[in-house]
Design an enzyme around this catalytic site. Structure first.
Site, short mmCIF file in Angstrom:
data_model
loop_
_atom_site.label_atom_id
_atom_site.label_comp_id
_atom_site.label_asym_id
_atom_site.label_seq_id
_atom_site.Cartn_x
_atom_site.Cartn_y
_atom_site.Cartn_z
N GLY A 77 -28.27 37.95 -32.72
CA GLY A 77 -29.67 37.54 -32.66
C GLY A 77 -30.44 38.16 -31.51
O GLY A 77 -31.67 38.22 -31.53
N SER A 78 -29.73 38.63 -30.48
CA SER A 78 -30.41 39.28 -29.35
C SER A 78 -30.56 40.78 -29.55
O SER A 78 -31.32 41.41 -28.83
CB SER A 78 -29.66 39.00 -28.03
OG SER A 78 -29.79 37.65 -27.69
N SER A 115 -28.22 33.99 -24.01
CA SER A 115 -27.43 33.18 -23.07
C SER A 115 -27.22 33.90 -21.75
O SER A 115 -26.98 33.27 -20.73
CB SER A 115 -26.06 32.87 -23.69
OG SER A 115 -25.39 34.10 -23.96
N ARG A 117 -30.81 33.32 -32.25
CA ARG A 117 -31.54 33.93 -33.39
C ARG A 117 -32.89 33.26 -33.62
O ARG A 117 -33.74 33.82 -34.30
CB ARG A 117 -30.68 33.85 -34.66
CG ARG A 117 -30.38 32.44 -35.13
CD ARG A 117 -29.38 32.45 -36.28
NE ARG A 117 -29.14 31.15 -36.86
CZ ARG A 117 -28.33 30.22 -36.36
NH1 ARG A 117 -27.69 30.44 -35.22
NH2 ARG A 117 -28.15 29.06 -36.97
N GLU A 139 -26.09 33.16 -40.95
CA GLU A 139 -26.02 32.15 -39.90
C GLU A 139 -26.74 30.84 -40.26
O GLU A 139 -26.31 29.78 -39.86
CB GLU A 139 -26.59 32.71 -38.59
CG GLU A 139 -25.69 33.79 -37.99
CD GLU A 139 -26.20 34.32 -36.67
OE1 GLU A 139 -26.00 33.66 -35.64
OE2 GLU A 139 -26.81 35.41 -36.66
N HIS A 184 -27.91 56.95 -52.67
CA HIS A 184 -26.87 57.97 -52.70
C HIS A 184 -25.48 57.38 -52.85
O HIS A 184 -24.50 58.11 -52.84
CB HIS A 184 -26.96 58.83 -51.43
CG HIS A 184 -28.28 59.53 -51.35
ND1 HIS A 184 -28.49 60.80 -51.85
CD2 HIS A 184 -29.48 59.10 -50.89
CE1 HIS A 184 -29.77 61.13 -51.67
NE2 HIS A 184 -30.39 60.11 -51.09
N LYS A 216 -16.16 32.62 -29.51
CA LYS A 216 -16.51 32.95 -28.12
C LYS A 216 -15.64 32.16 -27.16
O LYS A 216 -15.18 32.68 -26.14
CB LYS A 216 -17.99 32.65 -27.87
CG LYS A 216 -18.93 33.67 -28.51
CD LYS A 216 -20.39 33.39 -28.14
CE LYS A 216 -21.31 34.41 -28.77
NZ LYS A 216 -22.70 34.25 -28.45
C1 F6R Z 1 -26.65 32.68 -32.73
C2 F6R Z 1 -26.93 34.12 -32.78
C3 F6R Z 1 -25.85 35.06 -32.35
C4 F6R Z 1 -26.03 35.45 -30.88
C5 F6R Z 1 -24.93 36.40 -30.41
C6 F6R Z 1 -25.13 36.91 -29.01
O1 F6R Z 1 -27.81 31.96 -33.04
O2 F6R Z 1 -27.98 34.52 -33.19
O3 F6R Z 1 -25.87 36.17 -33.21
O4 F6R Z 1 -27.28 36.07 -30.68
O5 F6R Z 1 -23.70 35.77 -30.51
O6 F6R Z 1 -25.36 35.86 -28.12
P1 F6R Z 1 -26.57 35.99 -27.07
O7 F6R Z 1 -27.79 36.14 -27.89
O8 F6R Z 1 -26.53 34.75 -26.26
O9 F6R Z 1 -26.25 37.22 -26.27
#
Ligand code: F6R
Length: 390
Positions: A95-96, A139, A189, A273, A289, A383
């Protein structure tokens, strides 16, 4: 178009959509269902009971985040080293990271230097000293991003951090690294307005996007779209709810060309998600293709997929011609499909209107599956286990 409401208008909470009756050990599927609740997207009480952490509210928040990001970025101080670059590398995951794809997609050839979105533990190989590195992590703790940012620091590359805090924030504070800091509770996200808005404004301030799209009109387009297809608008008048019903019980495959390829990717990840659903995306014209040949077998699964084409009203004529030919060739195939049209006065508005559409559909689909859209249980467990195995 026939959609899942015809087949699954009512269901028990522990049913799996799409499960065939012969697979069931439970009660006779032909007997009247012991209804606890009808699945509906039109009852606020039902929606609130499933969408416990209000992901629909978060989606509605996208324009507000964008507007706040514009203000937050105005205070950023950059040095000449941040501006005099030949390449931008954005480090991020999930999401980032997608925010950077969307910014690059909307900027198109207004980007003055190439932009690489790096989803990995390491910097891309072969990059030179004139590379601006942006570490984006909601985060501030994502291990791939933190590790690659440390490489950038070790090499003395110009670095900017986009994060709410975490390790990236602490290091930025300790070392005086420019830090675009924001506060947003909830899931990464669901902070897309921040990740898009902050990066867009940063690249504009560094002179790396010429004529950046003003954010004000984008906010207005998103506000209108999110009202028009929001939870308060009943299914009969709500194309996003209708599309969720069409996808229900099927695997969505999303196609997009040019800037809409990044939008298709966002749809895919949001189906994963928010709806906890399988999903895939295909960038056009590459899909012509290969993917086009892959639409035949296994024949008995043809009805299990749902293709969504995200179209840009400003797409190039050669792309329009391709879609027309694909339609002629595949029109007779059994695959279910729908077209979604982006809208708005600028590339950024069209990209984000496409995103807003998909974000709504994905949350509605999660609700139809009676799954709380917000928690990402497996990702959180992953994680946590990786951190423990350090
Ligand atoms: C959860 C989401 C995940 C996080 C990814 C990275 O809502 O979107 O795809 O974005 O795990 O975590 P961050 O964004 O904290 O670096």
């Amino acid at each position: 178009m026939t959609d899942a409401r015809d087949f699954f208008g009512y269901k028990r909470p522990d049913d799996e959509p799409g499960r065939r009756p012969e697979d069931e050990d439970g009660p006779d599927p032909d007997s009247p269902p012991a209804l606890e609740e009808a699945i509906t997207l039109d009852s606020p009480a039902v929606v609130a009971r499933i969408d416990r952490e209000d992901m629909l509210g978060r989606v509605r928040d996208l324009p507000r985040q964008l507007a706040k990001a514009r203000q937050a970025a105005a205070g950023l101080t950059l040095t000449d080293r941040h501006r005099s670059v030949d390449l931008v590398v954005v480090l991020g995951m999930g999401g980032s990271a997608i925010g950077a794809d969307l910014v690059a997609a909307a900027a198109g050839d207004r980007l003055r230097v190439p932009l690489i979105v790096q989803r990995d533990y390491h910097l891309p190989s072969g990059i030179g000293e004139r590379t601006l590195v942006v570490a984006a992590s909601h985060s501030g703790e994502t291990i791939e991003t933190v590790t690659a940012a440390a490489e950038a620091r070790a090499r003395g590359l110009p670095l900017v951090v986009i994060a709410t805090g975490g390790a990236l924030g602490r290091q930025a504070d300790a070392e005086g690294t420019p830090w675009l800091r924001y506060e947003e509770p909830g899931q990464p996200r669901a902070a897309l307005g921040w990740s898009v808005g902050l990066l867009h404004e940063l690249l504009g301030a560094a002179g790396l996007i010429t004529n950046p799209d003003p954010l004000g009109p984008v906010v207005a387009v998103l506000d209108e779209l999110l009202e028009r297809m929001g939870p308060g608008v009943e299914t009969d008048a709500n194309p996003a709810k209708q599309l969720a019903w069409s996808v229900f019980g099927r695997i969505p495959v999303i196609y997009g060309a040019g800037p809409m390829a990044a939008v298709a990717r966002r749809w895919k990840t949001q189906f994963n998600e928010n709806a906890k659903s399988w999903a895939a995306y295909e960038p056009m014209p590459e899909a012509n293709h290969n993917a086009i040949e892959g639409s035949l077998n296994p024949r008995e699964l043809a009805g299990a997929l749902f293709v969504i084409d995200i179209r840009d009203p400003a797409e190039a004529p050669e792309i329009t011609a391709r879609y027309r030919v694909v339609e002629e060739l595949l029109g007779e195939r059994a695959t279910n499909r729908a077209t979604v049209r982006a809208e708005g006065p600028s590339p950024l508005a069209r990209v984000l209107s496409g995103v807003a559409w998909g974000d709504l559909v994905s949350v509605y689909l999660g609700i139809l599956y009676q799954t709380d859209p917000t928690p990402v249980t497996l990702l959180a467990m992953l994680k946590e286990r990786l951190a423990r195995s350090d």
